[in-house]
Design an enzyme around this catalytic site. Structure first.
Site, mmCIF file in Angstrom:
data_model
loop_
_atom_site.group_PDB
_atom_site.id
_atom_site.type_symbol
_atom_site.label_atom_id
_atom_site.label_comp_id
_atom_site.label_asym_id
_atom_site.label_seq_id
_atom_site.Cartn_x
_atom_site.Cartn_y
_atom_site.Cartn_z
ATOM 1 N N ASP A 1 9.410 19.147 -24.474
ATOM 2 C CA ASP A 1 10.519 19.086 -23.291
ATOM 3 C C ASP A 1 10.271 19.739 -22.613
ATOM 4 O O ASP A 1 10.842 20.922 -23.572
ATOM 5 C CB ASP A 1 12.085 18.140 -23.764
ATOM 6 N N SER B 1 4.073 19.236 -4.857
ATOM 7 C CA SER B 1 4.541 17.832 -3.814
ATOM 8 C C SER B 1 4.340 18.675 -2.308
ATOM 9 O O SER B 1 4.709 19.611 -1.597
ATOM 10 C CB SER B 1 5.948 17.635 -3.907
ATOM 11 N N THR C 1 6.146 5.070 -8.556
ATOM 12 C CA THR C 1 6.778 4.884 -9.673
ATOM 13 C C THR C 1 7.732 4.984 -9.414
ATOM 14 O O THR C 1 8.686 4.917 -8.378
ATOM 15 C CB THR C 1 6.660 7.047 -10.504
ATOM 16 N N GLN D 1 22.758 19.098 -8.112
ATOM 17 C CA GLN D 1 21.496 18.281 -7.685
ATOM 18 C C GLN D 1 20.890 19.269 -7.598
ATOM 19 O O GLN D 1 19.482 19.618 -8.219
ATOM 20 C CB GLN D 1 21.411 17.597 -6.462
ATOM 21 N N TYR E 1 15.271 19.373 -4.367
ATOM 22 C CA TYR E 1 13.856 18.553 -4.866
ATOM 23 C C TYR E 1 12.510 19.159 -4.117
ATOM 24 O O TYR E 1 11.945 19.991 -4.852
ATOM 25 C CB TYR E 1 13.373 16.782 -4.326
ATOM 26 N N PHE F 1 16.624 13.596 -8.095
ATOM 27 C CA PHE F 1 17.949 12.347 -7.926
ATOM 28 C C PHE F 1 17.177 11.406 -6.318
ATOM 29 O O PHE F 1 16.693 12.213 -5.476
ATOM 30 C CB PHE F 1 18.646 13.124 -6.963
ATOM 31 N N LYS F 2 17.992 10.592 -6.775
ATOM 32 C CA LYS F 2 17.596 9.167 -5.774
ATOM 33 C C LYS F 2 18.321 10.090 -4.431
ATOM 34 O O LYS F 2 19.557 10.550 -4.351
ATOM 35 C CB LYS F 2 18.515 8.083 -5.967
ATOM 36 N N LYS G 1 9.756 23.005 -5.340
ATOM 37 C CA LYS G 1 8.361 22.405 -5.302
ATOM 38 C C LYS G 1 7.671 23.617 -4.630
ATOM 39 O O LYS G 1 7.184 23.718 -4.597
ATOM 40 C CB LYS G 1 8.333 20.998 -4.591
HETATM 41 P P1 NAP Z 1 8.296 9.823 -13.126
HETATM 42 O O1 NAP Z 1 7.715 8.214 -13.146
HETATM 43 O O2 NAP Z 1 9.857 9.948 -12.810
HETATM 44 O O3 NAP Z 1 7.963 10.371 -14.488
HETATM 45 C C1 NAP Z 1 8.453 11.522 -15.098
HETATM 46 C C2 NAP Z 1 8.258 11.921 -15.573
HETATM 47 O O4 NAP Z 1 8.555 13.759 -16.591
HETATM 48 C C3 NAP Z 1 8.649 11.091 -17.106
HETATM 49 O O5 NAP Z 1 7.647 11.237 -18.494
HETATM 50 C C4 NAP Z 1 10.023 11.712 -17.089
HETATM 51 O O6 NAP Z 1 10.229 11.250 -19.018
HETATM 52 C C5 NAP Z 1 9.709 13.296 -17.054
HETATM 53 N N1 NAP Z 1 10.325 14.825 -17.651
HETATM 54 C C6 NAP Z 1 11.419 14.693 -16.647
HETATM 55 N N2 NAP Z 1 12.145 16.168 -18.037
HETATM 56 C C7 NAP Z 1 11.054 16.175 -18.934
HETATM 57 C C8 NAP Z 1 11.412 17.416 -19.560
HETATM 58 N N3 NAP Z 1 12.892 18.060 -19.466
HETATM 59 N N4 NAP Z 1 10.334 17.555 -20.110
HETATM 60 C C9 NAP Z 1 9.167 16.078 -20.450
HETATM 61 N N5 NAP Z 1 9.698 15.488 -19.613
HETATM 62 C C10 NAP Z 1 9.948 15.758 -18.645
HETATM 63 O O7 NAP Z 1 7.574 10.190 -11.887
HETATM 64 P P2 NAP Z 1 6.326 10.516 -10.676
HETATM 65 O O8 NAP Z 1 6.385 10.046 -9.901
HETATM 66 O O9 NAP Z 1 5.029 10.416 -12.478
HETATM 67 O O10 NAP Z 1 6.454 11.940 -10.971
HETATM 68 C C11 NAP Z 1 5.048 12.580 -11.629
HETATM 69 C C12 NAP Z 1 4.381 14.212 -10.683
HETATM 70 O O11 NAP Z 1 4.426 13.860 -9.432
HETATM 71 C C13 NAP Z 1 6.277 14.795 -10.581
HETATM 72 O O12 NAP Z 1 5.933 16.840 -10.620
HETATM 73 C C14 NAP Z 1 6.536 14.629 -8.957
HETATM 74 O O13 NAP Z 1 7.118 15.507 -8.565
HETATM 75 C C15 NAP Z 1 5.004 14.652 -8.146
HETATM 76 N N6 NAP Z 1 5.142 14.014 -7.081
HETATM 77 C C16 NAP Z 1 5.418 12.536 -7.388
HETATM 78 C C17 NAP Z 1 5.224 11.786 -5.624
HETATM 79 C C18 NAP Z 1 5.038 10.518 -5.702
HETATM 80 O O14 NAP Z 1 5.392 9.762 -4.744
HETATM 81 N N7 NAP Z 1 5.515 9.108 -7.233
HETATM 82 C C19 NAP Z 1 4.834 12.272 -5.153
HETATM 83 C C20 NAP Z 1 4.591 13.632 -4.821
HETATM 84 C C21 NAP Z 1 4.729 14.821 -5.431
HETATM 85 P P3 NAP Z 1 11.210 10.552 -19.791
HETATM 86 O O15 NAP Z 1 10.587 9.096 -19.137
HETATM 87 O O16 NAP Z 1 11.865 11.227 -20.339
HETATM 88 O O17 NAP Z 1 12.370 10.764 -18.281
#
Ligand code: NAP
Length: 275
Positions: A61, A138, A231, A104, A192, A93-94, A196
């Site tokens: 964590d 991001s 995701t 936030q 957010y 946050f959504k 980033k």
């Molecule tokens: P996601 O599906 O919400 O997954 C986020 C992951 O981070 C989950 O496994 C969550 O665990 C974990 N997490 C959150 N807080 C944590 C903590 N304190 N310690 C350990 N784990 C923690 O998001 P995602 O879309 O896969 O995003 C992954 C990365 O890509 C992030 O850095 C995000 O900002 C970046 N990103 C995503 C997008 C996109 O379009 N999806 C675009 C640009 C960048 P829990 O299941 O326990 O909550």
């Protein structure tokens, strides 16, 4: 030869899970799926096992310093360090969330910037020669940079910004937001995005420091954007699958030995982006 090891934060679902899947297929070494929740992590390991893959698991964590230091001690003891670290864990946050923006701001920066920095503080000394560090940032951070005041933009882009100055700027964003002075201080309304912008800037600072302090170790550290990915964070309208989102982070993690660049860059679709 000692066994190599890769560690991916927040990898029980989403892009992190897809990164672990890809590393299990492409990396010659042990791959650690980590999760803050042991149950969710073990479920994720099971799901990859059913695909014929064999990730290992460690609780992690990033908001809990004792969890970070316990994991760091584990990898130091078992592997003598870490070959690949991918800082993927983050929150958002959504848009419809009614939580006050000041809350936030504090909560988002705590995980995405300050806790990720804690990971780097404790894991960078463990990164072995030839190691690769990837911070999943991001495109939103790049867009946010362009929406900051010219004075802030100048600092985030400068080559002489220190980690301490950056930490001060991130703290200032939260403090000014709480006081209702965010806009006058030059910050856009996106927690957010600012988190980033901070993470990408931190990556550049730490890459410069690595080059100075460990010039012969060949470590490459970069920030990247996975693209817009389907995701829980980004929703189901995004064009990329999680496996597609994993491509750039995994490319950076597996840059072949002897490669000298990219280093200290922001990379998207495997291409270095202007900052
Ligand atoms: P996601 O599906 O919400 O997954 C986020 C992951 O981070 C989950 O496994 C969550 O665990 C974990 N997490 C959150 N807080 C944590 C903590 N304190 N310690 C350990 N784990 C923690 O998001 P995602 O879309 O896969 O995003 C992954 C990365 O890509 C992030 O850095 C995000 O900002 C970046 N990103 C995503 C997008 C996109 O379009 N999806 C675009 C640009 C960048 P829990 O299941 O326990 O909550």
């Amino acid at each position: 030869m000692s066994v190599k090891v890769a560690v991916v934060t927040g990898s029980n679902k989403g892009i992190g899970l897809a990164i672990v899947r890809a590393l299990c297929k492409q990396f010659q070494g042990d791959v650690y799926l980590t999760s803050r929740d042991v149950g969710r992590g073990e479920e994720a390991v099971k799901s990859l096992s059913s695909e014929g893959l064999s990730p290992k698991f460690h609780q992690l964590d990033i908001n809990d310093l004792s969890s970070i230091t316990a994991a760091a001690a584990f990898f130091k003891e078992k592997y003598g360090g870490v070959d690949i670290l991918i800082n993927n864990a983050a929150i958002a946050f959504k848009a419809a969330d009614k939580t006050p923006f000041a809350v936030q701001a504090e909560v988002t920066l705590k995980t995405n910037f300050f806790a990720t920095r804690d990971m780097l503080t404790h894991f960078l000394p463990l990164i072995k020669a030839g190691g690769r560090v990837v911070n999943v940032s991001s495109f939103v951070g790049a867009r946010t940079l362009n929406n900051c005041s010219p004075a802030l933009q100048q600092r985030f882009r400068s080559e002489d910004i220190t980690e301490e100055e950056l930490v001060g700027l991130m703290q200032r964003f939260v403090a000014k937001t709480k006081k209702g002075e965010r806009k006058d201080d030059g910050w856009p309304e996106t927690a957010y995005g600012v988190s980033k912008t901070g993470l990408t800037t931190l990556s550049m600072i730490q890459a410069r420091r690595l080059s100075k302090e460990r010039p012969n170790d060949g470590i490459l550290l970069n920030a990247c954007c996975p693209g817009w990915v389907r995701t829980d964070m980004a929703g189901d309208k995004a064009p990329k699958s999680p496996d597609e989102g994993a491509i750039t982070p995994v490319y950076l993690a597996l840059l072949p030995p002897g490669t000298t660049e990219p280093h200290g860059k922001f990379v998207s679709d495997k291409e270095v982006q202007t900052w």
